[in-house]
Design an enzyme around this catalytic site. Structure first.
Site, PDB file in Angstrom:
ATOM      1  N   ASP A 195     -18.482  51.720 -75.044  1.00 55.12           N
ATOM      2  CA  ASP A 195     -18.869  52.426 -75.927  1.00 55.12           C
ATOM      3  C   ASP A 195     -17.634  53.484 -76.271  1.00 55.12           C
ATOM      4  O   ASP A 195     -17.191  53.686 -75.324  1.00 55.12           O
ATOM      5  CB  ASP A 195     -20.199  53.350 -75.552  1.00 55.12           C
ATOM      6  N   ASP A 202     -25.387  53.487 -73.829  1.00 56.61           N
ATOM      7  CA  ASP A 202     -26.204  54.393 -73.685  1.00 56.61           C
ATOM      8  C   ASP A 202     -27.334  54.445 -74.216  1.00 56.61           C
ATOM      9  O   ASP A 202     -28.448  54.855 -74.107  1.00 56.61           O
ATOM     10  CB  ASP A 202     -25.518  55.860 -73.795  1.00 56.61           C
ATOM     11  N   ASP A 229     -28.619  49.431 -77.098  1.00 57.48           N
ATOM     12  CA  ASP A 229     -27.359  48.647 -76.198  1.00 57.48           C
ATOM     13  C   ASP A 229     -28.029  47.741 -75.224  1.00 57.48           C
ATOM     14  O   ASP A 229     -27.352  46.904 -74.404  1.00 57.48           O
ATOM     15  CB  ASP A 229     -26.677  49.402 -75.370  1.00 57.48           C
TER      16      ASP A 229
END
Length: 1173
Positions: free
Chosen positions: A473, A794, A798
């Site tokens: 990410d 997070d 996801d």
């Protein structure tokens, strides 16, 4: 417990409830009442609340709590609530006692064989045959033995038993400490889970276990609900209840339609407040766990518990998958209810699909089985040869007859041969392997805690060492996640820094302040810094914090605005989600009209704007042409500086034209743009270096982000993910999908294979894109080796990608509970550098195990060959049973401790990853193993056949039964052990390094073990006497033994000089199973092998599977017959929970229903899986 389960299903008729005892402890509700209330759903539940309490605030009054202020935070009241309604804690299963672990260690097949042999040997030694016939029975007890020695016949049996006890205790102790460690880890994970409640009107974060009935809890996007409750007020709340109902569609919750929130479910959208009505064993999840016998009441069944948990998982996995084609998260919020991760790992091993069994475990199981088979064959041959030799010599050559009174004597001989055979087997089977793996992993996990890696699944640690790709990410991992507004476009002017408040028209400023303060979660705030000179604390969503910070920078305050319009006055809220990429709030204006404030990704929101405020704060038209202009002149330059651009807009509705609020597209359209702001999220200073390390270690880092492509590219360049002049791709989600899908819109692997190798940045990606990419890379077979993919995430969205990846990293600080549940490792500091440390530890685990293998296999090869040839040529193994067991202890238990605890070095990051199919034993290692074996065998056979001449002592060959130990054989035993000790130092290096002492003092455990073993060896040789078949040696003999041992180190240098590349003949061993070579037969065989190798599924477990399958079926049948709302609801929910309770593989689309092979036996036991018993 039975009654409790029943009461939860029983439907209380109205009359019964009115007659119930006076309400407990002065509260207006009893426990039973609340429990039966939580059984209801939807309209039924609402009706019940209205009948019994009037409305939700009536319920709050009965529970003596205030919907806005919450409970008064006084300890006695909280304690009283805990006593009446229970604590929010599900009592964990009792850990296995030490004795149970000892019992389990005793189940080891080789140990059982040894025990039998020892007992038979003991029994025979006490039986003294009549003396006179000894001549008749042949040269069985030749003159060497006098009375005293004959008495000592029992010692060998006893010594074998003693060493078996040693091995068992060591194994049990290891298991016990491992379990203890896991419990510690588990409780840490649990203590870290906090939840937001309101007490005394203040928002507090309390540990989940501290929640009590009557608490007012704030629920928000990404939460995992820790208790049951009734919704007081909600904004656009959607819940994923698949963990309880198996229905994958998100359920809309609202105070006026369906206010029931259940523990263990995930908040997928929106926010709200609920009053807690049931906690711990009384909550829905708790009731299920109690049904599963996880509760403390189930003492008597506690040993079946672990198996049962697995059983549920296995037997109903297939069903859960049928029910749930979409993404189903595993529901494990209450992990404490199992023995921590142990079941996790058992479950992983018991299942065949690729992700379940780690790469290393697969290779090891295969190797262990191969070695075990070889050992079995060798030991069988040894016994057969010995027996034949003896029989032929005694009965054919000497022509004796088998006399009845000689039977015990002959049997004693056969027992001796049997024991020799068993010792060969014991030495051959590397039972230290699982031990080495466990110690190495447990040690690494403990140390990784210090490096901010909280490992949830042991295997993840080792898989990480093989990672070839990391999909990271951007926000929070590569960047600091401390966002600030640095540029803005207000009233036709592009400000490169924060404008002075005086430069702005009051109208614009006022609108901006209101738009930001109201249209953001009220839980997001900026608090004064904790320490002098520190930065203000950002609480809540970081993007919103940046905007609120902007308000403060404009010398205004957001708090008064929020006090003027409190949260419950908001008319309608469209919360942020990954599809909308915007958030909107509607408020009622004093004139009866409405005003909508909206904020979101600029390219999405500007498309919905038709007006914009000019410098005087008046509206002017905003046409598509103007928009393109703005994108070119303002948004793209901001994005190229790595800024995230957010558009803030509003719209007014007059009192007469109230729209249909559910038609969101119509409501959020025709907007007026107030401002566009550029938010900076600076790159963490240590990230570029960490990424460089990854690239050097052969790991490709890819960035997957929801930001726009220019921002993403700018940040990727700052981090070093993309370098100028390289051939790489940066794609947006749409373009990515266009390239990988065919005309029908299906994803094609070969199209994906053209894209992913060069892809470095995927921008504006949806959660499904991330999942698709990860899956595509893992399934790809184009490169020279299969890819092992790590993913960081997070957000709730996801989850699927984290589960699909070989290793999922969740963020400990910014991560939502959903992401943490789906992950394998939690980064407690949210930092990318911690991932690099995880790679280092993972590689270290792999190397530790290779070191151990290199050492152990040398010993195995030598010991087996010596015992085998010795037995065949001299009718007696030069290494006695007890000595073999001691060698076994050194090489298995101690060596695994010594070699598995080597600390990692930075040099581990200089080599390429091993990948899935690289063999465990490389050519270099094979060279070392065989090279050292040659040296050791030469020495030992020299000693065996000409040693007595060299040392000028009596030969120990062909000694009769029960003869005293000879110096000759003692020297052989001692030399053997010395060579192992020095070879252990050689084994510290596996890549053919020269300096084997490098960093040896950095590992105190290693030094202690080597010196300790040496000391014990001296004691055994000098004072071991008969039990160890040793006779004391002189100093000169000791020095020779040592000299030969040190020769190992010199020989190691010689071996290192031979280039591996010249030795084409060497085979590598311990390959992972290839992708295509697993036939069905092999899969079945693989299951068997795994069963033998780990001995995890006992018969009892299989019976459990069947039993549970049946109970489930019965429950479903009953539920079909009894269509009385509550009962049927409860049952249906429960049966599907059983199916969901454990790993439900994430499926991206309903079309991919995977049915994993549950344990074959259970399938055989109940072929249809549904047949009614």
């Amino acid at each position: 417990m039975g009654d409790m389960a029943n009461s939860s299903i029983e439907f209380h008729p109205k009359s019964q409830q009115q007659r119930e005892a006076p309400h407990a402890g002065g509260f207006g509700c009893t426990l039973a009442e609340l429990r039966s209330l939580m059984e209801l759903r939807g309209a039924e539940a609402l009706q019940k609340v209205q009948e019994a309490y009037g409305d939700v605030s009536g319920l709050c009054r009965r529970l003596k709590t205030s919907p806005t202020e919450g409970l008064a935070d006084n300890a006695s009241d909280l304690e009283k609530r805990r006593q009446i309604y229970g604590q929010n804690f599900i009592p964990p299963k009792q850990p296995k006692t030490f004795l149970q672990l000892v019992w389990e260690a005793l189940q080891d097949v080789t140990l059982i064989i040894l025990e039998v042999a020892a007992i038979v040997s003991l029994g025979l030694s006490f039986y003294a045959p009549p003396g006179e016939e000894s001549e008749v029975c042949g040269n069985v007890s030749a003159g060497t033995e006098d009375e005293g020695e004959a008495e000592a016949g029992w010692i060998e049996g006893a010594a074998i038993l003693l060493s078996v006890i040693c091995v068992v205790l060591v194994t049990a102790f290891n298991d016990w400490s491992k379990e203890k460690q896991f419990r510690g880890l588990q409780s840490r994970i649990e203590q870290e889970q906090k939840f937001t409640v309101i007490r005394n009107g203040q928002l507090l974060q309390v540990p989940v276990a501290a929640l009590v009935v009557g608490d007012i809890a704030q629920v928000k996007y990404g939460d995992l609900l820790p208790a049951d409750g009734v919704l007081i007020q909600g904004n656009d709340l959607k819940i994923d209840e698949s963990s309880l109902t198996g229905e994958s569609d998100h359920v809309r919750k609202s105070a006026d339609k369906d206010p029931m929130l259940l523990s263990g479910t995930h908040v997928m959208e929106g926010s709200g407040r609920m009053v807690v009505t049931a906690v711990g064993v009384n909550s829905q999840t708790g009731i299920i766990f109690t049904l599963l016998g996880a509760g403390g009441e189930e003492e008597e069944k506690k040993d079946k518990k672990g198996k049962q948990q697995d059983g549920v998982m296995e037997s109903s996995q297939t069903k859960a998958k049928k029910q749930d084609g979409a993404v189903a998260m595993e529901m494990q919020p209450l992990k404490s209810a199992e023995g921590g991760e142990m079941e996790e790992r058992e479950k992983k091993k018991a299942n065949v699909p690729k992700k379940e069994k780690s790469v290393l475990q697969g290779k090891l199981t295969k190797l262990a089985v191969q070695i075990g088979k070889a050992g079995l064959v060798m030991s069988a041959i040894t016994v057969i040869i010995l027996v034949l030799y003896f029989v032929i010599e005694t009965f054919v050559v000497d022509g004796r007859l088998w006399l009845a009174e000689c039977t015990p004597v002959y049997v004693q001989y056969f027992v001796k041969f049997f024991i020799i055979g068993v010792t060969v087997l014991v030495v051959a089977v590397p039972e230290g392997l699982p031990l080495a793996v466990t110690i190495s992993l447990a040690y690494s996990v403990k140390k990784m805690m210090k490096d901010n890696n909280l490992v949830r699944h042991l295997d993840a640690c080792e898989t990480m060492g093989n990672a070839t790709a990391i999909c990271s990410d951007k926000t929070g991992t590569l960047t600091t996640n401390r966002m600030t507004v640095v540029q803005s476009y207000l009233g036709d002017t592009h400000y490169k820094e924060i404008p002075a408040p005086s430069a702005l028209t009051p109208k614009i400023l006022d609108l901006l302040v209101h738009a930001i303060s109201i249209n953001s979660a009220y839980t997001t705030k900026i608090l004064p810094p904790e320490k002098e000179g520190a930065l203000p604390r950002q609480v809540g969503n970081k993007t919103e914090c940046a905007l609120l910070g902007f308000v403060l920078d404009l010398k205004r305050d957001f708090q008064p605005v929020r006090e003027q319009i409190p949260e419950d006055k908001l008319y309608k809220v469209y919360t942020f989600n990954s599809v909308r990429k915007s958030m909107s709030t509607v408020i009622r204006m004093p004139d009866g009209g409405f005003r909508l404030f909206s904020k979101g990704a600029s390219e999405i929101l500007l498309k919905k704007c038709t007006n914009i405020l000019n410098s005087n704060g008046e509206l002017r038209g905003f046409r598509p042409r103007d928009r393109d202009d703005m994108v070119k002149k303002i948004i793209e330059p901001m994005a190229c500086d790595g800024l995230r651009t957010i558009c803030i807009a509003y719209r007014d509705f007059s009192a007469t034209q109230e729209p249909d609020w559910d038609n969101e597209n119509e409501v959020v359209g025709d907007l007026t743009c107030i401002a566009v702001v550029g938010i900076e999220d600076p790159v963490r200073p240590e990230v570029p270096e960490a990424i460089r390390k990854c690239q050097r270690a052969g790991i490709t880092v890819r960035m997957v982000t929801g930001d726009n492509i220019n921002t993403a590219r700018a940040i990727a360049a700052k981090c070093g993910i993309i370098q100028p002049g390289e051939d790489f791709l940066c794609l947006e989600g749409k373009e990515f999908n266009r390239r990988i899908r065919n005309e029908k819109g299906e994803i094609e692997q070969e199209r994906l294979d053209k894209v992913w190798p060069k892809l470095r940045v995927l921008a504006r990606s949806s959660p499904t894109d991330k999942h698709t990419l990860v899956k595509g890379i893992i399934d790809s077979t184009t490169g020279e080796q299969r890819q092992v993919v790590a993913v960081t995430g997070d957000g709730t969205n996801d989850g699927p990608a984290l589960k699909k990846a070989d290793v999922g990293f969740a963020m400990g600080i910014a991560g939502t509970d959903v992401a943490k549940e789906a992950s394998d490792i939690i980064l407690t500091d949210d930092n990318f550098t911690s991932i690099v440390k995880a790679v280092m530890w993972g590689r270290n685990v792999y190397d530790s195990i290779s070191k151990f293998l290199q050492f152990q296999l040398t010993v195995n090869v030598v010991a087996v060959i010596v015992a085998f040839t010795g037995a065949c040529i001299t009718q007696d193994s030069p290494l006695k049973a007890v000595q073999m067991l001691w060698v076994n202890l050194i090489m298995d238990t101690f060596a695994s401790l010594a070699l598995a605890t080597e600390p990692p070095t930075e040099s581990l990051l200089l080599r390429k990853p091993y990948g899935r199919d690289k063999p465990l034993i490389s050519r270099t290692m094979m060279k070392n193993i065989l090279g050292h074996a040659v040296y050791q065998l030469t020495i030992i056979f020299t000693l065996l056949f000409v040693g007595e001449l060299f040392f000028d002592i009596d030969s120990g060959r062909n000694a009769p039964l029960h003869s005293p130990p000879s110096e000759h054989y003692t020297i052989i035993f001692n030399t053997f052990v010395m060579m192992q000790l020095f070879n252990e130092i050689n084994a510290r290096k596996i890549h053919g390094e020269r300096n084997v002492f490098h960093g040896i003092f950095g590992n105190p455990i290693f030094c202690t073990i080597v010196l300790g073993t040496f000391a014990i060896q001296i004691v055994i040789v000098q004072f071991g006497g008969k039990p160890f078949s040793c006779s004391p040696l002189s100093t000169e003999q000791w020095l020779w033994c040592l000299f030969v041992g040190v020769g190992e180190l010199v020989w190691g240098q010689v071996i290192a000089t031979i280039p591996t590349s010249q030795l084409k003949c060497l085979k590598e061993a311990g390959h992972g199973p290839g992708k295509d070579e697993m036939t069905d037969e092999e899969l079945a065989e693989g299951e068997e092998e795994i069963d033998h190798a780990e001995r995890e599924l006992r018969r009892g477990q299989i019976l459990w599977f069947r039993g549970l399958n049946r109970i489930q079926t019965q429950m479903e049948v009953v539920s079909t017959f009894k269509r009385s709302g509550s009962f049927q609801g409860a049952v249906r929910r429960r049966s599907s929970v059983l199916s969901q309770l454990h790993d439900v593989t994430n499926l991206s689309t309903p079309t991919h229903v995977i049915l994993s092979a549950a344990n074959p036996t259970s399938a055989a036991g109940n072929p249809s899986g549904e047949s009614i018993p």
